[in-house]
Write a protein that holds these residues in place. Structure first.
Motif, PDB file in Angstrom:
ATOM      1  N   GLY A   1       1.518 -64.408 -20.816  1.00 20.97           N
ATOM      2  CA  GLY A   1       2.917 -64.108 -20.538  1.00 20.97           C
ATOM      3  C   GLY A   1       3.425 -62.901 -21.302  1.00 20.97           C
ATOM      4  O   GLY A   1       3.062 -62.674 -22.457  1.00 20.97           O
ATOM      5  N   ARG A   2       4.268 -62.132 -20.650  1.00 21.19           N
ATOM      6  CA  ARG A   2       4.786 -60.901 -21.229  1.00 21.19           C
ATOM      7  C   ARG A   2       5.644 -61.153 -22.468  1.00 21.19           C
ATOM      8  O   ARG A   2       5.453 -60.513 -23.507  1.00 21.19           O
ATOM      9  CB  ARG A   2       5.606 -60.154 -20.159  1.00 21.19           C
ATOM     10  CG  ARG A   2       6.324 -58.915 -20.653  1.00 21.19           C
ATOM     11  CD  ARG A   2       5.369 -57.834 -21.096  1.00 21.19           C
ATOM     12  NE  ARG A   2       6.059 -56.563 -21.263  1.00 21.19           N
ATOM     13  CZ  ARG A   2       5.474 -55.450 -21.664  1.00 21.19           C
ATOM     14  NH1 ARG A   2       4.191 -55.436 -21.957  1.00 21.19           N
ATOM     15  NH2 ARG A   2       6.168 -54.322 -21.773  1.00 21.19           N
ATOM     16  N   LYS A   3       6.596 -62.057 -22.371  1.00 24.70           N
ATOM     17  CA  LYS A   3       7.505 -62.278 -23.498  1.00 24.70           C
ATOM     18  C   LYS A   3       6.748 -62.758 -24.722  1.00 24.70           C
ATOM     19  O   LYS A   3       7.014 -62.318 -25.856  1.00 24.70           O
ATOM     20  CB  LYS A   3       8.589 -63.282 -23.110  1.00 24.70           C
ATOM     21  CG  LYS A   3       9.735 -63.344 -24.105  1.00 24.70           C
ATOM     22  CD  LYS A   3      10.907 -64.133 -23.542  1.00 24.70           C
ATOM     23  CE  LYS A   3      12.103 -64.084 -24.483  1.00 24.70           C
ATOM     24  NZ  LYS A   3      13.269 -64.812 -23.926  1.00 24.70           N
ATOM     25  N   LYS A   4       5.776 -63.629 -24.521  1.00 22.15           N
ATOM     26  CA  LYS A   4       4.988 -64.120 -25.646  1.00 22.15           C
ATOM     27  C   LYS A   4       4.184 -62.988 -26.288  1.00 22.15           C
ATOM     28  O   LYS A   4       3.982 -62.984 -27.508  1.00 22.15           O
ATOM     29  CB  LYS A   4       4.058 -65.241 -25.192  1.00 22.15           C
ATOM     30  CG  LYS A   4       4.769 -66.558 -24.933  1.00 22.15           C
ATOM     31  CD  LYS A   4       3.786 -67.662 -24.605  1.00 22.15           C
ATOM     32  CE  LYS A   4       4.506 -68.994 -24.373  1.00 22.15           C
ATOM     33  NZ  LYS A   4       3.560 -70.080 -24.013  1.00 22.15           N
ATOM     34  N   SER A   5       3.734 -62.043 -25.472  1.00 18.89           N
ATOM     35  CA  SER A   5       2.959 -60.924 -26.040  1.00 18.89           C
ATOM     36  C   SER A   5       3.833 -60.062 -26.943  1.00 18.89           C
ATOM     37  O   SER A   5       3.379 -59.575 -27.981  1.00 18.89           O
ATOM     38  CB  SER A   5       2.337 -60.082 -24.927  1.00 18.89           C
ATOM     39  OG  SER A   5       3.301 -59.314 -24.231  1.00 18.89           O
TER      40      SER A   5
ATOM     41  N   ILE B   1      -7.587 -57.846 -30.717  1.00 21.04           N
ATOM     42  CA  ILE B   1      -7.553 -58.850 -31.786  1.00 21.04           C
ATOM     43  C   ILE B   1      -6.984 -60.190 -31.327  1.00 21.04           C
ATOM     44  O   ILE B   1      -6.861 -61.122 -32.115  1.00 21.04           O
ATOM     45  CB  ILE B   1      -6.754 -58.343 -33.006  1.00 21.04           C
ATOM     46  CG1 ILE B   1      -5.320 -57.976 -32.614  1.00 21.04           C
ATOM     47  CG2 ILE B   1      -7.470 -57.176 -33.666  1.00 21.04           C
ATOM     48  CD1 ILE B   1      -4.430 -57.643 -33.810  1.00 21.04           C
ATOM     49  N   GLY B   2      -6.637 -60.304 -30.043  1.00 27.62           N
ATOM     50  CA  GLY B   2      -6.115 -61.569 -29.564  1.00 27.62           C
ATOM     51  C   GLY B   2      -5.572 -61.463 -28.156  1.00 27.62           C
ATOM     52  O   GLY B   2      -5.596 -60.397 -27.548  1.00 27.62           O
ATOM     53  N   LYS B   3      -5.096 -62.565 -27.650  1.00 32.15           N
ATOM     54  CA  LYS B   3      -4.501 -62.572 -26.314  1.00 32.15           C
ATOM     55  C   LYS B   3      -3.540 -63.741 -26.207  1.00 32.15           C
ATOM     56  O   LYS B   3      -3.704 -64.771 -26.872  1.00 32.15           O
ATOM     57  CB  LYS B   3      -5.574 -62.668 -25.228  1.00 32.15           C
ATOM     58  CG  LYS B   3      -6.468 -63.899 -25.329  1.00 32.15           C
ATOM     59  CD  LYS B   3      -7.587 -63.842 -24.305  1.00 32.15           C
ATOM     60  CE  LYS B   3      -8.507 -65.057 -24.453  1.00 32.15           C
ATOM     61  NZ  LYS B   3      -9.635 -65.017 -23.498  1.00 32.15           N
ATOM     62  N   VAL B   4      -2.527 -63.554 -25.395  1.00 28.19           N
ATOM     63  CA  VAL B   4      -1.557 -64.614 -25.125  1.00 28.19           C
ATOM     64  C   VAL B   4      -1.256 -64.593 -23.631  1.00 28.19           C
ATOM     65  O   VAL B   4      -1.583 -63.623 -22.933  1.00 28.19           O
ATOM     66  CB  VAL B   4      -0.252 -64.426 -25.935  1.00 28.19           C
ATOM     67  CG1 VAL B   4      -0.502 -64.551 -27.418  1.00 28.19           C
ATOM     68  CG2 VAL B   4       0.402 -63.094 -25.612  1.00 28.19           C
TER      69      VAL B   4
END
Length: 289
Positions: free
Chosen positions: A209-213, A204-207
């Motif tokens: 960086g780990r912390k942002k995810s 349903i989406g993507k970001v």
């Protein structure tokens, strides 16, 4: 009558102490790591399992068979005629089909057997959350049929959101293309996925960086929870050998919504074999999945 047994399977990712405390019967899905067969009764340590994957192992899994379910139900019917079975999503495994067929065969041979098999349309601690609600309702004195009807009518309010740290494992399971996995890994893209109304894993989406995810999980939770944020509930979080990340998400949820009761456990091998180390999943009751 409140005298009935609750059965689920190991895809629910509920820990041993919870299973024993609440007298839940468990059907075991199997898994193979480096040629060795494991299951609930002969498990591999979770940290070792994920370390093996980090070092290149590619585990495979197997569903509950009809015979597995038949043996379980026949054993339980010696103690009780009423069985409620909450099964792993039919869109992710053949376990539900096996269990439902076994229940049908037993009812044909034994009309006194009262077995209801629920397709949870859920996975990991999302399925575990559903089991927990069944346990709570049972403890409140609800009948087996009342609980089964409630779960079938309200399963869409058990919300699942998760992210993975390595797209390769989703590619291996056919969830993303090889090109997407390679390009996403190079760009440090982290997908956001959920389990949809049919019980399927959907991106349903993507970001980046780990912390942002991890933060994105909580942002999506805000979109889905709606009026259920007023409900006193325990938030379930599962993780692929990354407890600190799970605890970070719990703290974000606590600050954002005020929830202060959390249930955190490993993503077990059944799911973890396909999501890999570093998966973090967030489960709660919401207005939508």
């Amino acid at each position: 009558m409140n005298d009935f047994m609750i059965v689920t399977d190991t895809a629910s990712d509920l820990p041993v102490d919870y299973i024993e405390k609440n007298k839940i019967e468990l059907l075991s899905l199997g898994y193979i790591v480096d040629g060795r067969i494991y299951n609930w009764y002969s498990p591999m340590d979770e940290h070792e399992f994920y370390d093996a994957m980090r070092n290149g192992s590619m585990p495979t899994t197997s569903q509950v068979t009809v015979n597995d379910a038949l043996q379980m139900f026949e054993k339980l019917l010696k103690r009780c005629n009423d069985i409620l079975c909450i099964s792993f999503s039919s869109e992710l495994s053949g376990t539900y089909s096996s269990t439902a067929l076994a229940a049908w065969q037993i009812r044909e041979a034994n009309p006194d057997a009262h077995i209801r098999v629920i397709d949870s349309k859920s996975a990991s601690l999302g399925q575990g959350l559903m089991v927990d609600y069944a346990v709570r309702m049972k403890n409140e004195g609800k009948s087996m049929d009342e609980i089964a009807d409630d779960l079938e009518q309200n399963y869409l309010h058990f919300s699942h959101i998760f992210t993975v740290d390595d797209l390769f494992h989703l590619h291996r399971g056919g969830r993303v293309s090889k090109a997407t996995a390679i390009l996403g890994s190079l760009a440090k893209v982290k997908p956001i996925l959920h389990v949809d109304d049919e019980g399927r894993l959907i991106n349903i989406g993507k970001v980046r960086g780990r912390k942002k995810s991890l933060q994105e999980l909580v942002r999506v939770m805000e979109q889905k929870i709606g009026s259920y944020k007023e409900e006193k509930q325990t938030i379930f979080i599962s993780h692929g050998d990354c407890l600190e990340d799970a605890q970070y998400v719990a703290e974000l949820v606590k600050v954002k919504f005020g929830f202060d009761t959390f249930f955190i456990n490993y993503v077990g091998p059944t799911i973890g074999a396909h999501t890999g180390p570093g998966v973090v999943a967030l489960f709660f009751r919401g207005e939508s999945r």
